[in-house]
Design a protein around this motif. Sequence first.
Motif, short mmCIF file in Angstrom:
data_model
loop_
_atom_site.label_atom_id
_atom_site.label_comp_id
_atom_site.label_asym_id
_atom_site.label_seq_id
_atom_site.Cartn_x
_atom_site.Cartn_y
_atom_site.Cartn_z
N ILE A 2 0.85 -1.19 0.00
CA ILE A 2 0.00 0.00 0.00
C ILE A 2 0.89 1.25 0.00
CG2 ILE A 2 -1.83 1.25 1.19
CD1 ILE A 2 -2.67 -1.50 0.08
N HIS A 3 0.56 2.22 -0.86
CA HIS A 3 1.34 3.44 -1.02
C HIS A 3 0.44 4.68 -0.89
CE1 HIS A 3 4.53 1.10 -3.26
NE2 HIS A 3 3.48 0.38 -3.60
N HIS A 4 1.07 5.87 -0.82
CA HIS A 4 0.34 7.11 -1.08
C HIS A 4 0.98 7.82 -2.27
CE1 HIS A 4 3.11 9.09 2.15
NE2 HIS A 4 3.58 9.45 0.97
N THR A 5 0.19 8.62 -2.97
CA THR A 5 0.63 9.19 -4.24
C THR A 5 1.46 10.46 -4.11
OG1 THR A 5 -1.41 10.50 -4.41
CG2 THR A 5 -1.41 8.30 -5.46
N VAL A 6 1.34 11.17 -2.98
CA VAL A 6 1.91 12.52 -2.83
C VAL A 6 1.30 13.44 -3.91
CG1 VAL A 6 3.97 13.87 -2.35
CG2 VAL A 6 4.04 11.39 -2.08
N SER A 7 0.00 13.35 -4.07
CA SER A 7 -0.69 14.16 -5.07
C SER A 7 -2.12 14.39 -4.60
CB SER A 7 -0.71 13.46 -6.43
OG SER A 7 -1.49 12.27 -6.38
N SER A 8 -2.83 15.26 -5.30
CA SER A 8 -4.25 15.48 -5.03
C SER A 8 -4.99 15.51 -6.37
CB SER A 8 -4.47 16.80 -4.27
OG SER A 8 -4.02 17.90 -5.04
N GLY A 9 -6.29 15.28 -6.31
CA GLY A 9 -7.09 15.27 -7.53
C GLY A 9 -7.11 13.90 -8.16
N GLY A 45 -1.25 -10.84 7.02
CA GLY A 45 0.21 -10.76 7.15
C GLY A 45 0.91 -10.61 5.82
N SER A 46 0.18 -10.79 4.72
CA SER A 46 0.76 -10.62 3.39
C SER A 46 0.56 -9.21 2.85
CB SER A 46 0.13 -11.64 2.42
OG SER A 46 0.53 -12.96 2.77
N VAL A 47 0.03 -8.30 3.67
CA VAL A 47 -0.21 -6.92 3.25
C VAL A 47 0.71 -6.00 4.05
CG1 VAL A 47 -1.92 -5.09 3.00
CG2 VAL A 47 -2.61 -7.50 2.78
N ILE A 48 1.48 -5.17 3.34
CA ILE A 48 2.41 -4.27 4.01
C ILE A 48 2.32 -2.87 3.43
CG2 ILE A 48 4.03 -6.12 4.57
CD1 ILE A 48 5.81 -5.19 2.25
N GLY A 49 2.82 -1.90 4.17
CA GLY A 49 2.98 -0.56 3.66
C GLY A 49 4.35 -0.42 3.02
N HIS A 50 4.49 0.52 2.09
CA HIS A 50 5.78 0.75 1.44
C HIS A 50 6.85 1.04 2.48
CE1 HIS A 50 7.84 2.71 -2.31
NE2 HIS A 50 8.30 1.51 -2.04
N LYS A 51 6.48 1.74 3.56
CA LYS A 51 7.43 2.08 4.62
C LYS A 51 7.92 0.84 5.36
CE LYS A 51 3.43 3.15 7.54
NZ LYS A 51 2.68 4.27 8.17
#
Length: 289
Positions: A46-53, A164-170
Motif C-alpha cells: 500500500i502506497h500514497h501518491t503525494v498528489s491530489s485530484g 500478514g501478506s499486506v504491508i505498507g511501502h514504509k
Amino acid sequence: MATPMTADKFVAALRAEGVHVVEYGSWRTHNRAGHGAWGPINGVVIHHTVSSGTDSSVSMCFDGYAGLPGPLCHGVIAKDGTVYLVGNGRTNHAGSGDGDVLAAVIAETKLPAPNEQDTDGNSHFYGFECINLGNGADPWPAAQLDAIERVSAAICRTYGWTAGSVIGHKEWTATKNDPRGIDMDTMRQRIDARLGTKPGTPPPAPTYERFPGDEFFKSYPRSPIITAMGRRLVAAGCSAYTSGPGAQWTEADRRSYAKWQRHLGYTGAAADGWPGRASWDALKVPHTS
C-alpha cells in the motif's frame, strides 16, 4: 508459489469483495514486461501518491513521469473509495526492498525493520497507490480506508493468505514513509476481520476506546491510548505534530486535539485541546487492547 491473476480474475475478485472498480484505458496490457520478473506473487503493498485530484493522480500512475515510466501501480484508490485499475503485470511501485521483509511476508510472521535494499519488490507484490498528499495532515476518508481493506482482502482471499501478506511501502524499505497517516497494524486487523466473513459482507463492527475521563489527560499520561488518539487526529487532518504521535501526552497532542474540536465546531474554552466525552466519541479512537 502464487501465480499472477489474469485481468478477468483480478477484476472479478475485487468486485466480489464489494470494490467499486473503474477499468482505466488499456490497463489490461499496460505493464513493465521485459524489465524484470512478474511473479511469484507474495503480497500486497500500500502506497500514497503525494498528489491530489483524482484525474491527475490516476493519469500520473498510468503514465509515470520522467525517470519512472508507468504504470506506477496496479490500482489507484481515490478518496471516495473508487479503485482505478491502471496496470496488469509488473509495475513500477515497490522498487528495491529488504529480502528479510519478503521472507516474513511469505511466512506471514512479524515484520523486521527494513535495513537493506537487496530484493526486487516489483516482481513479488501487487501495488495500490492511494490519493493522499502524504504530509501527515491530508485526511484519509472512511471510504478510502474501506477500499484499501477490501482490495487487500480480495487478493488475500484469492490466494488463501492472511493480512500478514499486506504491508505498507514504509515496511518494505527504510527509504519511504508511505502510506503516511495509516497504521498498518490496524489496517491488517481490519483485513483479517473481513477475511473472516463471506466476500462482500461487512466485517464485525470496530470497537473504540471509551472516554477515559477528563483527569486522565490532565495527568499527562503515557499510554497506547494517546498513540491511537494521535493517529486518528493525523488521519482526520488535525495534526499539530512535528514528530510522532507517541504514547506520552504532550502539548502537541493538546494542540492537535484543539484542531479537532474546532473541526467539530467548538470555539473558545470548548476548543482548548482537553478532550471531552462528546468530541472523544466523535473521534472514534480504535480500541488498543
